[in-house]
Design a protein around this motif. Structure first.
Motif, PDB file in Angstrom:
ATOM      1  N   UNK A 137      16.512  40.681  51.389  1.00 26.82           N
ATOM      2  CA  UNK A 137      16.002  42.001  51.016  1.00 26.82           C
ATOM      3  C   UNK A 137      17.066  42.899  50.386  1.00 26.82           C
ATOM      4  N   UNK A 138      18.356  42.575  50.613  1.00 26.32           N
ATOM      5  CA  UNK A 138      19.444  43.402  50.084  1.00 26.32           C
ATOM      6  C   UNK A 138      20.220  42.708  48.973  1.00 26.32           C
ATOM      7  N   UNK A 139      19.828  41.487  48.634  1.00 28.02           N
ATOM      8  CA  UNK A 139      20.614  40.679  47.689  1.00 28.02           C
ATOM      9  C   UNK A 139      20.762  41.348  46.327  1.00 28.02           C
ATOM     10  N   UNK A 140      19.763  42.088  45.883  1.00 25.56           N
ATOM     11  CA  UNK A 140      19.809  42.715  44.571  1.00 25.56           C
ATOM     12  C   UNK A 140      20.825  43.835  44.446  1.00 25.56           C
ATOM     13  N   UNK A 141      21.407  44.264  45.585  1.00 20.11           N
ATOM     14  CA  UNK A 141      22.387  45.350  45.559  1.00 20.11           C
ATOM     15  C   UNK A 141      23.835  44.848  45.507  1.00 20.11           C
ATOM     16  N   UNK A 142      24.030  43.536  45.576  1.00 17.08           N
ATOM     17  CA  UNK A 142      25.378  42.977  45.655  1.00 17.08           C
ATOM     18  C   UNK A 142      26.053  42.910  44.288  1.00 17.08           C
ATOM     19  N   UNK A 143      27.243  43.462  44.202  1.00 21.61           N
ATOM     20  CA  UNK A 143      28.019  43.415  42.970  1.00 21.61           C
ATOM     21  C   UNK A 143      28.541  42.003  42.729  1.00 21.61           C
ATOM     22  N   UNK A 144      28.770  41.680  41.471  1.00 20.89           N
ATOM     23  CA  UNK A 144      29.424  40.426  41.115  1.00 20.89           C
ATOM     24  C   UNK A 144      30.933  40.602  41.262  1.00 20.89           C
ATOM     25  N   UNK A 145      31.581  39.576  41.768  1.00 16.05           N
ATOM     26  CA  UNK A 145      33.033  39.597  41.897  1.00 16.05           C
ATOM     27  C   UNK A 145      33.648  38.915  40.673  1.00 16.05           C
ATOM     28  N   UNK A 146      34.694  39.522  40.116  1.00 13.86           N
ATOM     29  CA  UNK A 146      35.307  39.031  38.883  1.00 13.86           C
ATOM     30  C   UNK A 146      36.770  38.668  39.090  1.00 13.86           C
ATOM     31  N   UNK A 152      39.555  40.390  41.076  1.00 16.23           N
ATOM     32  CA  UNK A 152      40.871  39.825  41.382  1.00 16.23           C
ATOM     33  C   UNK A 152      41.742  39.873  40.125  1.00 16.23           C
ATOM     34  N   UNK A 153      43.042  40.149  40.240  1.00 13.25           N
ATOM     35  CA  UNK A 153      43.700  40.577  41.471  1.00 13.25           C
ATOM     36  C   UNK A 153      43.461  42.060  41.745  1.00 13.25           C
ATOM     37  N   UNK A 154      43.603  42.447  43.004  1.00 14.34           N
ATOM     38  CA  UNK A 154      43.371  43.842  43.383  1.00 14.34           C
ATOM     39  C   UNK A 154      44.349  44.785  42.702  1.00 14.34           C
ATOM     40  N   UNK A 155      45.498  44.254  42.289  1.00 16.63           N
ATOM     41  CA  UNK A 155      46.534  45.081  41.659  1.00 16.63           C
ATOM     42  C   UNK A 155      46.365  45.177  40.142  1.00 16.63           C
ATOM     43  N   UNK A 156      45.240  44.685  39.610  1.00 20.33           N
ATOM     44  CA  UNK A 156      45.025  44.747  38.169  1.00 20.33           C
ATOM     45  C   UNK A 156      45.126  46.176  37.652  1.00 20.33           C
ATOM     46  N   UNK A 157      44.563  47.117  38.383  1.00 24.46           N
ATOM     47  CA  UNK A 157      44.636  48.530  38.027  1.00 24.46           C
ATOM     48  C   UNK A 157      45.224  49.313  39.206  1.00 24.46           C
ATOM     49  N   UNK A 158      45.987  50.381  38.966  1.00 22.54           N
ATOM     50  CA  UNK A 158      46.609  51.164  40.051  1.00 22.54           C
ATOM     51  C   UNK A 158      45.621  52.152  40.679  1.00 22.54           C
ATOM     52  N   UNK A 159      44.507  51.636  41.184  1.00 23.26           N
ATOM     53  CA  UNK A 159      43.439  52.510  41.680  1.00 23.26           C
ATOM     54  C   UNK A 159      43.919  53.372  42.838  1.00 23.26           C
ATOM     55  N   UNK A 160      44.660  52.759  43.775  1.00 23.25           N
ATOM     56  CA  UNK A 160      45.102  53.515  44.952  1.00 23.25           C
ATOM     57  C   UNK A 160      45.979  54.695  44.551  1.00 23.25           C
ATOM     58  N   UNK A 161      47.006  54.456  43.767  1.00 21.85           N
ATOM     59  CA  UNK A 161      47.896  55.549  43.384  1.00 21.85           C
ATOM     60  C   UNK A 161      47.184  56.567  42.497  1.00 21.85           C
ATOM     61  N   UNK A 182      43.247  34.719  31.500  1.00 25.43           N
ATOM     62  CA  UNK A 182      43.765  34.832  30.138  1.00 25.43           C
ATOM     63  C   UNK A 182      43.265  36.113  29.455  1.00 25.43           C
ATOM     64  N   UNK A 183      43.294  37.201  30.197  1.00 27.53           N
ATOM     65  CA  UNK A 183      42.915  38.489  29.648  1.00 27.53           C
ATOM     66  C   UNK A 183      41.430  38.776  29.615  1.00 27.53           C
ATOM     67  N   UNK A 184      40.614  37.828  30.074  1.00 24.13           N
ATOM     68  CA  UNK A 184      39.159  38.010  30.061  1.00 24.13           C
ATOM     69  C   UNK A 184      38.648  38.181  31.488  1.00 24.13           C
ATOM     70  N   UNK A 185      37.612  39.018  31.636  1.00 28.29           N
ATOM     71  CA  UNK A 185      36.980  39.218  32.939  1.00 28.29           C
ATOM     72  C   UNK A 185      35.908  38.153  33.127  1.00 28.29           C
ATOM     73  N   UNK A 186      36.086  37.304  34.144  1.00 32.96           N
ATOM     74  CA  UNK A 186      35.215  36.154  34.362  1.00 32.96           C
ATOM     75  C   UNK A 186      34.560  36.256  35.741  1.00 32.96           C
ATOM     76  N   UNK A 187      33.241  36.091  35.853  1.00 35.51           N
ATOM     77  CA  UNK A 187      32.596  36.141  37.174  1.00 35.51           C
ATOM     78  C   UNK A 187      33.008  34.941  38.026  1.00 35.51           C
ATOM     79  N   UNK A 188      33.439  35.202  39.248  1.00 33.13           N
ATOM     80  CA  UNK A 188      33.815  34.118  40.158  1.00 33.13           C
ATOM     81  C   UNK A 188      32.836  33.991  41.329  1.00 33.13           C
ATOM     82  N   UNK A 189      32.073  35.035  41.589  1.00 30.12           N
ATOM     83  CA  UNK A 189      31.035  34.984  42.626  1.00 30.12           C
ATOM     84  C   UNK A 189      29.904  35.920  42.204  1.00 30.12           C
ATOM     85  N   UNK A 242      36.692  47.706  34.486  1.00 36.52           N
ATOM     86  CA  UNK A 242      35.909  47.114  35.577  1.00 36.52           C
ATOM     87  C   UNK A 242      34.433  47.407  35.313  1.00 36.52           C
ATOM     88  N   UNK A 243      33.531  46.534  35.748  1.00 33.99           N
ATOM     89  CA  UNK A 243      32.095  46.764  35.482  1.00 33.99           C
ATOM     90  C   UNK A 243      31.573  48.027  36.144  1.00 33.99           C
TER      91      UNK A 243
END
Length: 384
Positions: A209-218, A355-364, A222-229, A1-2
């Motif tokens: 004024x806060x736009x520069x702090x927003x992360x990109x959503x990916x 996306x998807x949130x389940x890509x990595x088992x972050x919670x566990x 097909x195995x590649x991380x692609x920006x969607x927002x 993840x970035x």
């Protein structure tokens, strides 16, 4: 993840922030940190739920009050007879209540869940319950009132109070809050929760004024991380028209920890009281109607979380080498996680956007890492 940020706190102590990476893959992207902004999607739900609990505390709502008292369109609901096969329906035997909305037992559904017949109807009517692309926005209702009234025209997936089905129920709760409080839903949340807690980096629409702090959503394609927002051109920089209580907020690790600290403090943090102790205890307890024993589709790796409180899961039993009974929390569609453990007084917020949130088992992974620091964690043990 970035990039990733975690806020971990215990008791009255300020949180410890742990971060790595940047808010996007761009070469000039800022480091991820406590004040970076992330789309929290369904982690909006606990915020909306606590807004409703404020009105319960004030006597303007009751948990088992029919929502048709506030939205008359829900007065004559129908229930699907054979959900997997047709839209044939019969009159509902029970009314949808505030409790049902808080716990996803209303019989409502989501446009992306449930049987195909009902999904198609939610889609046809533009009932996403969240932000959509330009074409989808044209089909969506322009007000929360319009959204609620349109949802009420559809049959229910199940009899109210009999099944747990993840749904637009918390979005409908936003409209109930509007009517019960006499003010727009987003204004109520701002005045009664965000402002008193000093949550200055939590927005329905991000100011320039806060736009520069927003992360990109990916997303992974097909195995590649692609920006969607991309953060620089995000849809959250423009008003959505409707503020959805189920998925509408952007927040920071610092801000959401503040919200959790209020809950962990039984409604009070740094002398600011938002809710009575008894109300918080109720909100974080198992509020599922009798006979509904397990939550299901739409949840992350929380198989032991058989209960549901006001807008979030509640663990009813200890998890071996994991969270304790009574732990309350929820997650977001793009990987964000937040929970509090009342026994140890530990609170955790994790911010990522993909996306998807389940890509990595972050919670566990984070649960195992935190609880591994003590063989027998209790309220008297400190997590190092």
């Amino acid at each position: 993840m970035p990039g990733i940020v975690a806020a971990i706190g215990q008791g009255d102590a300020p949180p410890t922030f742990i971060s790595s990476g940047r808010i996007s893959d761009d070469a000039d992207a800022r480091p991820a940190g406590p004040d970076s902004l992330w789309r929290i999607y369904s982690m909006t739900k606990p915020v909306t739920a606590m807004a409703a609990m404020m009105l319960v505390e004030e006597g303007r709502l009751e948990l088992d009050q029919p929502i048709s008292d506030f939205i008359p369109a829900f007065g004559n609901m129908r229930v699907l007879e054979a959900p997997d096969h047709s839209l044939a329906s019969r009159p509902a035997k029970q009314a949808i209540t505030v409790r049902h909305l808080l716990t996803h037992t209303s019989g409502l559904s989501y446009q992306f869940l449930g049987p195909k017949t009902l999904r198609q109807e939610y889609d046809r009517l533009g009932l996403l319950g969240g932000r959509a692309d330009a074409a989808g926005r044209e089909r969506q209702p322009s007000t929360l009132e319009g959204f609620a009234d349109r949802v009420a025209t559809l049959p229910l997936l199940a009899e109210p109070g009999t099944q747990w089905n993840y749904s637009v129920g918390i979005d409908i709760l936003g409209r109930v809050i509007e009517v019960a409080s006499g003010m727009p839903f987003d204004r109520f949340v701002q005045m009664r929760i965000l402002d008193p807690l000093g949550m200055k980096s939590t927005y329905w629409t991000i100011p320039a004024s806060a736009a520069g702090r927003l992360a990109t959503n990916y997303a992974w394609v097909e195995g590649r991380r692609v920006p969607v927002d991309p953060g620089a051109s995000s849809d959250w920089l423009r008003p959505n028209g409707v503020t959805y209580g189920g998925s509408g907020l952007v927040s920071s690790a610092r801000d959401y920890d503040r919200f959790l600290q209020m809950l962990a403090g039984h409604g009070c943090v740094d002398g600011v009281r938002l809710l009575d102790r008894e109300t918080v205890t109720l909100a974080l307890s198992n509020l599922l109607p009798p006979g509904v024993q397990r939550i299901g589709e739409g949840t992350p790796d929380t198989t032991a979380a058989e209960g549901f409180g006001a807008g979030g899961w509640v663990y009813l039993t200890d998890v071996p080498q994991g969270v304790r009974a009574g732990t309350y929390g929820w997650f977001g569609a793009a990987g964000t996680i937040a929970f509090i453990d009342p026994e140890t007084n530990v609170r955790v917020t994790v911010m990522v956007n993909y996306f998807p949130a389940t890509k990595w088992p972050v919670h566990s992974d984070i649960v195992r890492t935190i609880y591994a620091n003590s063989n027998q964690i209790s309220g008297q043990h400190q997590i190092k």
